[in-house]
Scaffold this motif. Structure first.
Motif, PDB file in Angstrom:
ATOM      1  N   GLN A  90     -35.703-107.092 -25.411  1.00 37.87           N
ATOM      2  CA  GLN A  90     -37.138-107.219 -25.641  1.00 37.87           C
ATOM      3  C   GLN A  90     -37.799-105.843 -25.836  1.00 37.87           C
ATOM      4  O   GLN A  90     -38.979-105.759 -26.153  1.00 37.87           O
ATOM      5  CB  GLN A  90     -37.790-107.927 -24.456  1.00 37.87           C
ATOM      6  CG  GLN A  90     -37.310-109.354 -24.245  1.00 37.87           C
ATOM      7  CD  GLN A  90     -37.741-110.278 -25.366  1.00 37.87           C
ATOM      8  OE1 GLN A  90     -38.903-110.648 -25.468  1.00 37.87           O
ATOM      9  NE2 GLN A  90     -36.812-110.628 -26.234  1.00 37.87           N
ATOM     10  N   PRO A 116     -33.357-118.802 -23.642  1.00 39.41           N
ATOM     11  CA  PRO A 116     -33.861-118.754 -22.262  1.00 39.41           C
ATOM     12  C   PRO A 116     -33.388-119.970 -21.477  1.00 39.41           C
ATOM     13  O   PRO A 116     -33.005-120.989 -22.068  1.00 39.41           O
ATOM     14  CB  PRO A 116     -35.384-118.783 -22.449  1.00 39.41           C
ATOM     15  CG  PRO A 116     -35.595-119.440 -23.772  1.00 39.41           C
ATOM     16  CD  PRO A 116     -34.425-119.049 -24.624  1.00 39.41           C
ATOM     17  N   MET A 142     -37.429-122.463 -18.738  1.00 36.32           N
ATOM     18  CA  MET A 142     -38.301-121.361 -19.132  1.00 36.32           C
ATOM     19  C   MET A 142     -38.639-121.370 -20.626  1.00 36.32           C
ATOM     20  O   MET A 142     -39.203-120.405 -21.133  1.00 36.32           O
ATOM     21  CB  MET A 142     -37.642-120.023 -18.761  1.00 36.32           C
ATOM     22  CG  MET A 142     -37.288-119.889 -17.284  1.00 36.32           C
ATOM     23  SD  MET A 142     -38.741-120.015 -16.199  1.00 36.32           S
ATOM     24  CE  MET A 142     -39.528-118.441 -16.522  1.00 36.32           C
ATOM     25  N   TRP A 143     -38.280-122.437 -21.310  1.00 33.22           N
ATOM     26  CA  TRP A 143     -38.541-122.487 -22.747  1.00 33.22           C
ATOM     27  C   TRP A 143     -40.024-122.339 -23.071  1.00 33.22           C
ATOM     28  O   TRP A 143     -40.396-121.582 -23.963  1.00 33.22           O
ATOM     29  CB  TRP A 143     -38.006-123.809 -23.318  1.00 33.22           C
ATOM     30  CG  TRP A 143     -36.595-123.734 -23.778  1.00 33.22           C
ATOM     31  CD1 TRP A 143     -35.558-123.127 -23.128  1.00 33.22           C
ATOM     32  CD2 TRP A 143     -36.054-124.273 -24.980  1.00 33.22           C
ATOM     33  NE1 TRP A 143     -34.403-123.269 -23.842  1.00 33.22           N
ATOM     34  CE2 TRP A 143     -34.673-123.968 -24.984  1.00 33.22           C
ATOM     35  CE3 TRP A 143     -36.580-124.995 -26.037  1.00 33.22           C
ATOM     36  CZ2 TRP A 143     -33.823-124.351 -26.020  1.00 33.22           C
ATOM     37  CZ3 TRP A 143     -35.739-125.388 -27.071  1.00 33.22           C
ATOM     38  CH2 TRP A 143     -34.389-125.060 -27.058  1.00 33.22           C
ATOM     39  N   LYS A 185     -42.384-120.967 -21.544  1.00 34.52           N
ATOM     40  CA  LYS A 185     -42.938-119.655 -21.217  1.00 34.52           C
ATOM     41  C   LYS A 185     -42.387-118.548 -22.097  1.00 34.52           C
ATOM     42  O   LYS A 185     -43.113-117.605 -22.457  1.00 34.52           O
ATOM     43  CB  LYS A 185     -42.662-119.339 -19.737  1.00 34.52           C
ATOM     44  CG  LYS A 185     -43.306-118.055 -19.240  1.00 34.52           C
ATOM     45  CD  LYS A 185     -43.065-117.874 -17.753  1.00 34.52           C
ATOM     46  CE  LYS A 185     -43.739-116.605 -17.239  1.00 34.52           C
ATOM     47  NZ  LYS A 185     -43.511-116.416 -15.785  1.00 34.52           N
ATOM     48  N   HIS A 186     -41.102-118.644 -22.471  1.00 39.47           N
ATOM     49  CA  HIS A 186     -40.446-117.481 -23.071  1.00 39.47           C
ATOM     50  C   HIS A 186     -39.923-117.659 -24.505  1.00 39.47           C
ATOM     51  O   HIS A 186     -39.665-116.655 -25.174  1.00 39.47           O
ATOM     52  CB  HIS A 186     -39.267-117.050 -22.195  1.00 39.47           C
ATOM     53  CG  HIS A 186     -39.673-116.501 -20.868  1.00 39.47           C
ATOM     54  ND1 HIS A 186     -40.590-115.476 -20.718  1.00 39.47           N
ATOM     55  CD2 HIS A 186     -39.295-116.829 -19.606  1.00 39.47           C
ATOM     56  CE1 HIS A 186     -40.761-115.195 -19.448  1.00 39.47           C
ATOM     57  NE2 HIS A 186     -39.983-116.010 -18.744  1.00 39.47           N
ATOM     58  N   ASN A 245     -42.034-115.923 -27.235  1.00 37.50           N
ATOM     59  CA  ASN A 245     -42.216-114.494 -26.915  1.00 37.50           C
ATOM     60  C   ASN A 245     -40.927-113.704 -27.100  1.00 37.50           C
ATOM     61  O   ASN A 245     -40.955-112.542 -27.526  1.00 37.50           O
ATOM     62  CB  ASN A 245     -42.719-114.337 -25.476  1.00 37.50           C
ATOM     63  CG  ASN A 245     -44.132-114.851 -25.300  1.00 37.50           C
ATOM     64  OD1 ASN A 245     -44.893-114.919 -26.265  1.00 37.50           O
ATOM     65  ND2 ASN A 245     -44.498-115.214 -24.087  1.00 37.50           N
ATOM     66  N   MET A 246     -39.790-114.320 -26.759  1.00 35.92           N
ATOM     67  CA  MET A 246     -38.510-113.625 -26.893  1.00 35.92           C
ATOM     68  C   MET A 246     -38.118-113.450 -28.352  1.00 35.92           C
ATOM     69  O   MET A 246     -37.463-112.480 -28.728  1.00 35.92           O
ATOM     70  CB  MET A 246     -37.423-114.406 -26.135  1.00 35.92           C
ATOM     71  CG  MET A 246     -37.592-114.365 -24.625  1.00 35.92           C
ATOM     72  SD  MET A 246     -36.478-115.478 -23.737  1.00 35.92           S
ATOM     73  CE  MET A 246     -34.938-114.601 -23.918  1.00 35.92           C
TER      74      MET A 246
END
Length: 303
Positions: free
Chosen positions: A54, A75, A79-80, A82-83, A86-87
């Motif tokens: 990242q 992820p 956590m899908w 949330k991340h 963004n990832m």
């Protein structure tokens, strides 16, 4: 001159198999890992860099001279939301800025189950929350292709491989020559699987011959029923006892365990058929298509 691929997520199943497939075709591999591990340093043509994928500055520095970015980051299931997006963003921005070819492994979450084979042109539809996220990720990649990046999306089914999460959970070796299969679907359902060595070998081949700015491919995969599993085990001289997956128990457990709740969200894929049409990849690769029969896959998994 040797081509170089930067693999993000090489410790995962898809990342490892893609590293092998590309290495077999003469590619040099770079990989960013959070912690240095011995398993990758022993591979030929693999340069391991410790760090956070990242980190935009790190991505920029290690991607010099790279022809291909392999996005094998995934992820945790819980956590899908949330991340996931963004990832993806730092990697997409890098591909746009440096105009690098980005390979993204897609799945079936952003497609609607139907009795028809689904082509690469089937409209995207977020059936579940994870499906909506996958739809947004592919839409972001499409926009990236309009801003300098080359994008290849290869959609596949549930993985069959050395560490397949679903198979490890439902297939158990009870005793010598006898296995237990806790099948998540009924006897009539046909499920769409992808054998990782085939998927990655064919993906490595297809990205070398494709020159499109944006291209979607479907893995031909394996369409497997309960009878197909029984026949494949019998061919190998093995007995397979099939039992029903305890969905009722997992529905109760989902109230208390977030991971189980996320798994239950995808239960519909074991109730309704969703099969991708892989004829485009078959035609493109012709006789070079790698396709392993289920009986041979079972032999590999059970030896």
């Amino acid at each position: 001159m040797m081509k170089t691929a930067l693999i993000l997520g090489i410790s995962g199943n898809f990342g490892q198999e893609m590293a092998k497939a590309l290495s077999n075709r003469g590619w040099s591999i770079r990989a960013i890992v959070r912690k240095q591990g011995g398993q990758f340093t022993k591979w030929p043509n693999v340069e391991v860099i410790e760090g956070d994928y990242q980190d935009r500055n790190l991505l920029a520095s290690v991607s010099d001279g790279v022809e291909l970015l392999v996005y094998a980051i995934n992820p945790p299931y819980t956590m899908w939301r949330k991340h996931a997006l963004n990832m993806l963003e730092p990697v997409v921005e890098l591909a746009e800025k440096k105009q690098i070819h980005l390979l993204f492994p897609g799945n079936v979450y952003n497609l609607n189950p139907t009795s028809d084979l689904l082509s690469e042109n089937t409209p995207l539809m977020g059936v579940t929350a994870k499906g909506e996220l996958r739809k947004q990720m592919e839409q972001r990649l499409k926009r990236a292709s309009e801003s300098g990046a080359r994008i290849s999306i290869v959609r596949a089914g549930d993985f069959i491989g050395q560490h397949s999460q679903w198979l490890e959970m439902i297939l158990k070796n009870k005793q010598q020559g006898c296995f237990s299969f806790c099948l998540p679907h009924d006897s009539k359902h046909r499920h769409y699987w992808s054998y990782l060595p085939d998927l990655c070998a064919n993906t490595a081949a297809i990205i070398e011959q494709s020159s499109s700015q944006f291209e979607v491919w479907h893995d031909p995969g394996l369409v497997v029923s309960q009878k197909d599993w029984l026949d494949a085990f019998e061919h190998n001289g093995l007995r397979l006892n099939i039992t029903s997956f305890p969905w009722w128990f997992y529905s109760l457990l989902a109230v208390f365990v977030p991971l189980v709740k996320e798994v239950m969200e995808m239960k519909y894929l074991w109730e309704k058929e969703l099969i991708l049409d892989g004829s485009k990849m078959k035609k493109a690769l012709g006789q070079n298509l790698q396709s392993t029969e289920l009986k041979n896959i079972v032999h590999h998994l059970t030896k």
